[in-house]
Enzyme design. Structure first.
Site, PDB file in Angstrom:
ATOM      1  N   CYS A  67       3.501  -8.601   4.957  1.00 22.61           N
ATOM      2  CA  CYS A  67       4.397  -7.747   4.158  1.00 22.61           C
ATOM      3  C   CYS A  67       5.564  -8.562   3.600  1.00 22.61           C
ATOM      4  O   CYS A  67       6.167  -9.364   4.311  1.00 22.61           O
ATOM      5  CB  CYS A  67       4.919  -6.609   5.033  1.00 22.61           C
ATOM      6  SG  CYS A  67       5.941  -5.449   4.109  1.00 22.61           S
ATOM      7  N   CYS A  71      12.202  -6.480   7.203  1.00 20.61           N
ATOM      8  CA  CYS A  71      12.679  -5.593   8.280  1.00 20.61           C
ATOM      9  C   CYS A  71      12.714  -6.373   9.604  1.00 20.61           C
ATOM     10  O   CYS A  71      11.669  -6.876  10.054  1.00 20.61           O
ATOM     11  CB  CYS A  71      11.780  -4.372   8.395  1.00 20.61           C
ATOM     12  SG  CYS A  71      11.455  -3.599   6.794  1.00 20.61           S
ATOM     13  N   CYS A  74      10.119  -5.963  12.593  1.00 21.01           N
ATOM     14  CA  CYS A  74       8.701  -5.718  12.319  1.00 21.01           C
ATOM     15  C   CYS A  74       7.807  -6.941  12.507  1.00 21.01           C
ATOM     16  O   CYS A  74       8.090  -8.027  11.994  1.00 21.01           O
ATOM     17  CB  CYS A  74       8.553  -5.169  10.902  1.00 21.01           C
ATOM     18  SG  CYS A  74       6.864  -4.640  10.562  1.00 21.01           S
ATOM     19  N   CYS A 111      -2.383   9.495  10.855  1.00 17.05           N
ATOM     20  CA  CYS A 111      -1.347   8.798  10.092  1.00 17.05           C
ATOM     21  C   CYS A 111      -1.816   7.387   9.758  1.00 17.05           C
ATOM     22  O   CYS A 111      -2.100   6.604  10.661  1.00 17.05           O
ATOM     23  CB  CYS A 111      -0.070   8.671  10.913  1.00 17.05           C
ATOM     24  SG  CYS A 111       0.500  10.220  11.584  1.00 17.05           S
ATOM     25  N   CYS A 142      -1.399  12.027   7.046  1.00 17.61           N
ATOM     26  CA  CYS A 142      -0.068  11.443   6.859  1.00 17.61           C
ATOM     27  C   CYS A 142      -0.260  10.000   6.416  1.00 17.61           C
ATOM     28  O   CYS A 142      -1.211   9.347   6.865  1.00 17.61           O
ATOM     29  CB  CYS A 142       0.710  11.478   8.175  1.00 17.61           C
ATOM     30  SG  CYS A 142       2.339  10.716   8.052  1.00 17.61           S
ATOM     31  N   CYS A 202       8.181  13.144   6.719  1.00 19.48           N
ATOM     32  CA  CYS A 202       8.313  12.659   8.093  1.00 19.48           C
ATOM     33  C   CYS A 202       9.303  11.513   8.020  1.00 19.48           C
ATOM     34  O   CYS A 202       9.025  10.500   7.370  1.00 19.48           O
ATOM     35  CB  CYS A 202       6.948  12.178   8.597  1.00 19.48           C
ATOM     36  SG  CYS A 202       7.022  11.244  10.134  1.00 19.48           S
ATOM     37  N   ARG A 274       9.547  13.528  17.151  1.00 18.74           N
ATOM     38  CA  ARG A 274       8.472  12.716  17.767  1.00 18.74           C
ATOM     39  C   ARG A 274       9.029  11.595  18.636  1.00 18.74           C
ATOM     40  O   ARG A 274       9.825  10.775  18.161  1.00 18.74           O
ATOM     41  CB  ARG A 274       7.551  12.143  16.688  1.00 18.74           C
ATOM     42  CG  ARG A 274       6.367  11.360  17.295  1.00 18.74           C
ATOM     43  CD  ARG A 274       5.304  10.997  16.276  1.00 18.74           C
ATOM     44  NE  ARG A 274       4.838  12.174  15.561  1.00 18.74           N
ATOM     45  CZ  ARG A 274       4.912  12.328  14.245  1.00 18.74           C
ATOM     46  NH1 ARG A 274       5.415  11.378  13.494  1.00 18.74           N
ATOM     47  NH2 ARG A 274       4.481  13.417  13.682  1.00 18.74           N
TER      48      ARG A 274
HETATM   49  N1  SAM Z   1       5.509  -0.559   5.452  1.00 18.69           N
HETATM   50  C1  SAM Z   1       5.848   0.793   5.466  1.00 18.69           C
HETATM   51  C2  SAM Z   1       7.342   1.027   5.517  1.00 18.69           C
HETATM   52  O1  SAM Z   1       8.053   0.309   6.188  1.00 18.69           O
HETATM   53  O2  SAM Z   1       7.799   1.947   4.869  1.00 18.69           O
HETATM   54  C3  SAM Z   1       5.177   1.595   6.547  1.00 18.69           C
HETATM   55  C4  SAM Z   1       4.962   1.068   7.942  1.00 18.69           C
HETATM   56  S1  SAM Z   1       6.390   0.745   8.938  1.00 18.69           S
HETATM   57  C5  SAM Z   1       5.720  -0.259  10.185  1.00 18.69           C
HETATM   58  C6  SAM Z   1       6.822   2.309   9.666  1.00 18.69           C
HETATM   59  C7  SAM Z   1       7.991   2.374  10.627  1.00 18.69           C
HETATM   60  O3  SAM Z   1       7.611   1.893  11.898  1.00 18.69           O
HETATM   61  C8  SAM Z   1       9.244   1.598  10.315  1.00 18.69           C
HETATM   62  O4  SAM Z   1      10.031   2.216   9.343  1.00 18.69           O
HETATM   63  C9  SAM Z   1       9.931   1.578  11.656  1.00 18.69           C
HETATM   64  O5  SAM Z   1      10.782   2.687  11.786  1.00 18.69           O
HETATM   65  C10 SAM Z   1       8.778   1.653  12.652  1.00 18.69           C
HETATM   66  N2  SAM Z   1       8.627   0.381  13.386  1.00 18.69           N
HETATM   67  C11 SAM Z   1       8.088  -0.759  12.897  1.00 18.69           C
HETATM   68  N3  SAM Z   1       8.130  -1.752  13.814  1.00 18.69           N
HETATM   69  C12 SAM Z   1       8.714  -1.236  14.919  1.00 18.69           C
HETATM   70  C13 SAM Z   1       9.064  -1.759  16.204  1.00 18.69           C
HETATM   71  N4  SAM Z   1       8.844  -3.032  16.518  1.00 18.69           N
HETATM   72  N5  SAM Z   1       9.630  -0.940  17.104  1.00 18.69           N
HETATM   73  C14 SAM Z   1       9.877   0.346  16.779  1.00 18.69           C
HETATM   74  N6  SAM Z   1       9.587   0.896  15.585  1.00 18.69           N
HETATM   75  C15 SAM Z   1       9.029   0.135  14.656  1.00 18.69           C
HETATM   76 FE1  SF4 Z   2       6.826  -4.248   5.826  1.00 19.70          FE
HETATM   77 FE2  SF4 Z   2       7.169  -3.840   8.414  1.00 19.70          FE
HETATM   78 FE3  SF4 Z   2       9.185  -3.414   6.753  1.00 19.70          FE
HETATM   79 FE4  SF4 Z   2       7.055  -1.750   6.720  1.00 19.70          FE
HETATM   80  S1  SF4 Z   2       8.495  -2.042   8.399  1.00 19.70           S
HETATM   81  S2  SF4 Z   2       8.107  -2.634   4.950  1.00 19.70           S
HETATM   82  S3  SF4 Z   2       5.436  -3.201   7.214  1.00 19.70           S
HETATM   83  S4  SF4 Z   2       8.208  -5.391   7.149  1.00 19.70           S
END
Ligand code: SAM
Ligand code: SF4
Ligand code: DTB
Length: 331
Positions: A67, A71, A74, A111, A142, A202, A274
């Site tokens: 990606c 973030c 992530c 989802c 979802c 959501c 949730r």
């Molecule tokens: N890429 C898309 C986005 O960010 O909009 C969708 C997938 S993203 C992984 C969905 C959500 O998962 C993130 O917004 C975050 O809140 C949660 N998430 C991701 N990694 C995480 C982690 N290590 N611990 C807890 N929540 C996490």
């Molecule tokens: Fe990409 Fe992870 Fe951020 Fe979603 S949460 S936009 S998968 S870096």
């Protein structure tokens, strides 16, 4: 109970508009004596839901890793060294086979998540076919695919998408410490596009990222003050992932986590709250307190998107101990 705690914005809703919460009001509730907080949250929970039912959702990563976003939490960002192997968009038939297994295991909502900044035009046909196929199985659908413009949201709605997940993740103040490649305002724009297209929202966030109490409260105030409350509010406890900037973050104190759940329940009485990522690091007792505080949805199955989740055996044992039943579809 402290009389002040009865004073909330609920009285101020005009012409059916949702009450607007002030930070001070929300913070006072968050900081109230734990027993008062839980009693209030459980009372509101019972007024709106069967207290012994929890909704079950199942996640699938339909496109993993690589990606472009940054973030900080992530595993899927190409900017971090998490060691995750990136993969292409999964084939529709494979997604449907996985969804069928999830349905047979009791999940009512499926989802699908993709590690994208936003979906590309070339991916839309496959995404639409996934939505249609999962709906045909009789499950709620979802998706979480990153940012959407209005046209994309409308296309997903036409395909029959029930929910779109897009989190604000944290408070507006703390946001830039965690993500720089898209803004808090971008997130709100996507949420507006989803809402305007008629898809249910959501939206939640993550706690345990080194934020302060006030950030947790502000995040929930932003959610509670949206034009409509999100139908589902995922509260994720950070899963620290090695190789990411938050890989060494200190865990949140469990009572603080439960307070966050309770405040979400109190401010968004009709939303499904949730208990989302991070349950493998929680004791049964902590999860029981979260359910008492008003959490009434979980992700089932042994993986989330890339990280571990407790799995069916553990969850059915926990539900048996607590006398909790799965919610029916649409409940
Ligand atoms: N890429 C898309 C986005 O960010 O909009 C969708 C997938 S993203 C992984 C969905 C959500 O998962 C993130 O917004 C975050 O809140 C949660 N998430 C991701 N990694 C995480 C982690 N290590 N611990 C807890 N929540 C996490
Ligand atoms: Fe990409 Fe992870 Fe951020 Fe979603 S949460 S936009 S998968 S870096
Ligand atoms: C949400 O708020 N939590 C889910 C879902 N929405 C997409 C994702 C949790 C991801 C946990 C880390 C992982 O599996 O990589």
């Amino acid at each position: 109970m402290n009389a002040d705690l009865h004073l909330n914005a609920a009285a101020t809703g005009i012409n059916g508009a949702l009450p607007q919460w002030s930070r001070a009001e929300a913070q006072a509730i968050y900081d109230s004596p734990f027993n008062d907080l839980l009693f209030r949250a459980q009372t509101i929970h019972r007024e709106n839901f069967d207290p012994n039912r929890v909704q079950l959702s199942r996640l699938l990563s339909i496109k993993t890793g690589g990606c472009p976003e940054d973030c900080g939490y992530c595993s899927q960002s190409s900017r971090h060294e998490s060691g995750l192997k990136a993969s292409k968009l999964m084939e529709v038939q494979r997604v449907l086979a996985e969804a069928k297994k999830a349905k047979d295991a009791g999940a009512t909502r499926y989802c699908m998540g993709a590690a994208w900044r936003s979906p590309k035009e070339r991916d839309m046909d496959a995404v639409v076919a996934m939505i249609e196929g999962v709906k045909d199985l009789g499950m709620e659908t979802c998706m979480t695919l990153g940012m959407l413009d209005l046209g994309q949201a409308q296309r997903l709605k036409e395909a029959g998408l029930d929910y779109y997940n897009h989190n604000i993740d944290t408070s507006e103040r703390y946001y830039n410490e965690i993500i720089t490649t898209r803004t808090f305002a971008d997130r709100l724009d996507t949420l507006a596009n989803v809402r305007d297209s008629g898809i249910k929202v959501c939206c939640g966030g993550i706690v345990g990222m080194g934020e302060e109490k006030a950030d947790r409260v502000d995040m929930l105030v932003t959610l509670a003050n949206l034009p409509e409350h999100p139908d589902s509010v995922p509260i994720n406890m950070l899963i620290p992932i090695e190789g990411t900037p938050l890989g060494e973050a200190d865990p949140i104190e469990p009572i603080e986590f439960v307070r966050t759940i309770a405040l979400a329940r109190i401010m968004m009485p009709k939303s499904h709250v949730r208990l989302s990522a991070g349950r493998t690091a929680m004791s049964d007792e902590m999860q029981a307190l979260c359910f008492f505080a008003g959490a009434n949805s979980i992700f089932v199955g042994d993986t989330l998107l890339t990280a571990e989740n407790p799995g069916e055996d553990k969850d059915s044992a926990l539900f048996r101990r607590l006398g909790i039943q799965p919610m029916e579809r649409g409940e």
